[in-house]
Design a protein around this motif. Sequence first.
Motif, mmCIF file in Angstrom:
data_model
loop_
_atom_site.group_PDB
_atom_site.id
_atom_site.type_symbol
_atom_site.label_atom_id
_atom_site.label_comp_id
_atom_site.label_asym_id
_atom_site.label_seq_id
_atom_site.Cartn_x
_atom_site.Cartn_y
_atom_site.Cartn_z
ATOM 1 N N HIS A 1 0.795 -1.228 0.000
ATOM 2 C CA HIS A 1 0.000 0.000 0.000
ATOM 3 C C HIS A 1 0.824 1.274 0.000
ATOM 4 N N PHE A 2 2.138 1.131 -0.078
ATOM 5 C CA PHE A 2 3.000 2.315 -0.028
ATOM 6 C C PHE A 2 2.940 3.097 -1.344
ATOM 7 N N LEU A 3 2.827 4.408 -1.187
ATOM 8 C CA LEU A 3 2.973 5.311 -2.334
ATOM 9 C C LEU A 3 3.943 6.407 -1.911
ATOM 10 N N LYS A 4 4.943 6.648 -2.714
ATOM 11 C CA LYS A 4 5.938 7.658 -2.336
ATOM 12 C C LYS A 4 5.263 9.030 -2.260
ATOM 13 N N VAL A 5 5.551 9.765 -1.195
ATOM 14 C CA VAL A 5 4.994 11.115 -1.047
ATOM 15 C C VAL A 5 6.152 12.072 -0.809
ATOM 16 N N SER A 6 6.318 13.006 -1.697
ATOM 17 C CA SER A 6 7.381 13.990 -1.482
ATOM 18 C C SER A 6 6.958 15.336 -2.057
ATOM 19 N N THR A 7 7.603 16.366 -1.550
ATOM 20 C CA THR A 7 7.330 17.730 -2.018
ATOM 21 C C THR A 7 8.670 18.358 -2.358
ATOM 22 N N ASP A 8 8.655 19.658 -2.634
ATOM 23 C CA ASP A 8 9.913 20.365 -2.913
ATOM 24 C C ASP A 8 10.859 20.317 -1.721
ATOM 25 N N GLU A 9 10.280 20.132 -0.523
ATOM 26 C CA GLU A 9 11.103 20.110 0.693
ATOM 27 C C GLU A 9 11.625 18.713 1.004
ATOM 28 N N GLY A 10 11.340 17.753 0.150
ATOM 29 C CA GLY A 10 11.819 16.386 0.394
ATOM 30 C C GLY A 10 10.669 15.435 0.666
ATOM 31 N N ASP A 11 11.011 14.258 1.170
ATOM 32 C CA ASP A 11 10.000 13.232 1.423
ATOM 33 C C ASP A 11 9.064 13.659 2.552
ATOM 34 N N ASP A 12 7.769 13.455 2.322
ATOM 35 C CA ASP A 12 6.751 13.773 3.339
ATOM 36 C C ASP A 12 6.354 12.460 4.013
ATOM 37 N N ASP A 13 7.118 12.098 5.050
ATOM 38 C CA ASP A 13 6.888 10.806 5.698
ATOM 39 C C ASP A 13 5.559 10.762 6.447
ATOM 40 N N LEU A 14 5.155 11.892 7.013
ATOM 41 C CA LEU A 14 3.903 11.899 7.773
ATOM 42 C C LEU A 14 2.737 11.487 6.874
ATOM 43 N N THR A 15 2.650 12.113 5.714
ATOM 44 C CA THR A 15 1.552 11.775 4.800
ATOM 45 C C THR A 15 1.695 10.347 4.286
ATOM 46 N N ALA A 16 2.925 9.931 4.029
ATOM 47 C CA ALA A 16 3.140 8.565 3.531
ATOM 48 C C ALA A 16 2.680 7.536 4.567
ATOM 49 N N ILE A 17 3.014 7.777 5.835
ATOM 50 C CA ILE A 17 2.590 6.830 6.894
ATOM 51 C C ILE A 17 1.063 6.813 6.972
ATOM 52 N N TYR A 18 0.483 8.018 6.954
ATOM 53 C CA TYR A 18 -0.983 8.105 7.049
ATOM 54 C C TYR A 18 -1.637 7.339 5.899
ATOM 55 N N GLN A 19 -1.149 7.565 4.693
ATOM 56 C CA GLN A 19 -1.784 6.919 3.535
ATOM 57 C C GLN A 19 -1.661 5.402 3.610
ATOM 58 N N VAL A 20 -0.480 4.921 4.004
ATOM 59 C CA VAL A 20 -0.296 3.468 4.090
ATOM 60 C C VAL A 20 -1.221 2.878 5.152
ATOM 61 N N MET A 21 -1.228 3.499 6.330
ATOM 62 C CA MET A 21 -2.048 2.932 7.414
ATOM 63 C C MET A 21 -3.524 3.018 7.076
ATOM 64 N N SER A 22 -3.883 4.097 6.434
ATOM 65 C CA SER A 22 -5.273 4.253 6.028
ATOM 66 C C SER A 22 -5.650 3.182 4.995
ATOM 67 N N ASN A 23 -4.777 2.942 4.058
ATOM 68 C CA ASN A 23 -5.046 1.914 3.047
ATOM 69 C C ASN A 23 -5.110 0.520 3.662
ATOM 70 N N ILE A 24 -4.216 0.274 4.621
ATOM 71 C CA ILE A 24 -4.249 -1.043 5.290
ATOM 72 C C ILE A 24 -5.576 -1.198 6.030
ATOM 73 N N LYS A 25 -5.980 -0.131 6.680
ATOM 74 C CA LYS A 25 -7.266 -0.187 7.407
ATOM 75 C C LYS A 25 -8.396 -0.539 6.434
ATOM 76 N N ASN A 26 -8.338 0.038 5.256
ATOM 77 C CA ASN A 26 -9.405 -0.216 4.270
ATOM 78 C C ASN A 26 -9.368 -1.625 3.708
ATOM 79 N N CYS A 27 -8.283 -2.343 3.975
ATOM 80 C CA CYS A 27 -8.195 -3.735 3.503
ATOM 81 C C CYS A 27 -8.984 -4.690 4.391
ATOM 82 N N PHE A 28 -9.308 -4.220 5.573
ATOM 83 C CA PHE A 28 -10.070 -5.092 6.488
ATOM 84 C C PHE A 28 -11.496 -5.254 5.977
#
Lengths: 340, 555
Positions: free
Chosen positions: A216-243
Amino acid sequence: MKLKKPLADLYNEIRIQEESEPLREKREFLQNDITKYLPEEMQSHDIDLNASDIRIFDQGSYKYHTTIKTSVIDRDVAVVIPLDISEHTDPRKIKKYLKNALSHVSTRTVNIKEPCVNVAYYEDGEEWMHIDLPLYAEYQGNLYLARGREFSDTYSWEPADPDGLNDDLCSQINGNDQLRRVIRFIKKWKYEKYKNSTLSHEIPPSIGITYLVCDHFLKVSTDEGDDDLTAIYQVMSNIKNCFTVSYDIYGNIKADITRCLTVKPYSDIFKKMKDSSDTYCVTFYNRLSDAVKNLRDAINVESEHDAGVYVKNVFGDDFIVPPKNVSSASTFSKKEHGFG
Amino acid sequence: MGEREIVLNILSKYKEISVISTESKKILFTLFNRMYYCIYPLKEEQTGRVCFLVKSDEQYDYPHILSFEDHSDGYSYICLYENDNMIHFLQTYEEKVVDAVERLIALLSLSSIEKELEFQKEFLYYWNNEATNKHSIYLFIKQNRVFQKMNIYNKYISGNLVAWNVISDGIRLNQTTVNKKEWNFCPAVDAFYISITDNRRILPPTHNNIWSKDDILKIIYGKDFSRISHDTYIKLKQTFVKHMYALLVFEMIIEETSVNFSVFVIFRNKEKDTLLNKLTNDISKVEIYSSQRLDYYYLCRQIGNDTSLLNKTALLIGAGSLGSYVGKELVKAGIKNLSVYDSDKLSYENVLRHDTCCLFVGQAKVDALKAELEYIHPEILVKAINENIDEDSLLKEIDNVDIVIFTVGNSDVQLKLNRILKQTHHSPIVIYAWLEAGGSDSHILVIDYKKPGCFECLFTNAMGELVNNKADNVSDERLQTNIIRNGCGATRVAYGNTILLRTTAVLLETVKKIFDGEFETNTLIDINLQEVCDKGTDFVERKCQCCGNRNDRHL
């Protein structure tokens, strides 16, 4: 970008870059002992085994470099021996031979567990490290995992592909630093939420978490570099939706998740968890939902401090919440420095 | 409302705080089960700040509570502000109080990992307060951050040990500051530098954390994770110790700053064994030593010097006023190996615009400069040659230097040596710097002899004929009024000293740009009171007799 530094600091706090020297030494001693004593032990039971035919290699997080700091050091090292399993049908006996080969050293405690031989090290009565040795038989070009406890009635040589598993996960993780970080972050979340759990199979297996994050990982980055907070949120949210979530007539929630191995035996990684108790998956789902809610709130609030408070709920005290915004006068004053 | 009422009013807003009593200019209260004094300033003390004291407790370890500085009545000062970090003048009285209380509560609410980080920020403060050594220890460490055996030299005065120099192999110290007769090699103590690659859980010594061999083992043999590299660990296994004493010099990086701390280890016996085994099995005593890192690389990094200059060497031709200013700033900027040529002696008339002092009057300027520069830092090595550089010396020197800088006022010297450098085909980059009379204009010429242009271009017109320096702006008339005649043909030009600072600053920036690879062409830079003007390659003359196209010259 929100919480870039606090998350980077957390990552530095939780990551294990390489094995510690005591772990390296213990592992090397074990490997030497396996090579030296296992052929002798097998020979004493009329099984031919050349030391040079034993293959030992890393499995698990040390292989994928996704290890995090935990209270007990845990490492998986695969042991592969050539063996005619049509003749030696009881894997419990072979695991016993491996146990015997390793039991001549008093500083280690060797036990047979269902999927492996477990070598534990204690200090002041407390376990501080264990190395799990899953034992595989190589027979007619295929590998089979020795399953079964020492005195259990249930045992089998289960088809397995540890090399394929390593290749599959390494090919996804290597070269993808953000994915590796997100795996470690979510393993940290799991560790925080399950560190007091003692019941067998209550805890979602790490390999399951790793596979779900990779899925469920999708790379998330902006001009300031990798946006890990959004990446973690998206992955966990997607995993939750797999239930698959349902409610019975009393309003009680039921949750179910399935993720099959992509290599032999192609089994559901969460099966034992689900078979052990209906509530384990619900707990997993509920804890995941809490994390997703906190992460969503962290993304939505404006201040770094408030976002940090939400993220701390996910990762625990190792996450350092940024300070509150200071008053306007103090903001001015931050520009000061001496000329010394 | 008076100060006390304001402070009481603000404190009452915090449910965690319970005021116990009030005294003149201070209020006693409890917070998180401890007693504190709030000491508040008067309103008219606009730069004053609110501070807090906590009831001292020898077993209470907490970052920023300075238990070493016990105040009256057994209370310790709580450090809430970094020095020079705040302009208290800008805050209203109420803001000061709220800010201080918020800082106190935030400090007392730290998680364990936050406390660790705060302790680590103040690591050397705690370390040095627990140190037992009476003598100074100066560390000169190579910059590569790898395990190494170091050499200890000691110095005694009147029979008392006063200092150790602990030096990495390969670091040379000058004789001006470190006289070999005063410093003796100390063979009875082994010294090792150990770089820490992961400083998690390494805390300074405090009341509840007395440093012992376990702390050393945690670093070299951490069970939870490695705090040193595997290479360092292997070196510990391969290095043998044969004495009862060892000094361990650790380095860790905290917030991108090097923190070095030293531990003196006493072993139980003199039996030869590996350092790892000795540290693991044979330590009888651990003593905390304060030490000070002094190596040139470290000090350069402390002030933010451009590291591109480090390890570069320079040849400075001319140790007059400009040469002395340039030399001093070069060695402060990172070029610690310098050769200087000048045949002149320092006179009283030079002193006010020379960067040495009247103590050296009558001595060779190069010797004065060498002493002045080498006193700045022991690793600065100046080769002083009290003569004008000739062709042979120049050709030898350029093989060993990264840059040549002319700071001489004599164009004949520069024109002659310019031709020699052009002909060698292996000259490093050369800077020509000169000042004009009157103190307003100066010039810097950057020459890479592989590219078009040379010093002689300045003295060549479009026809290829030799002329006076075209870059100079000062009129002959003004030049005459600024010449001071010393008799028998000797002259000095008056130009004051501000021009020296301007020119030196631009020259220093020019040197940095050269080593950062920022010059693509040869360049003339004009400096005057109003501006620094990069003239680029305008000065290049196609028909220059030194660097131009000779066919062009005969057209």
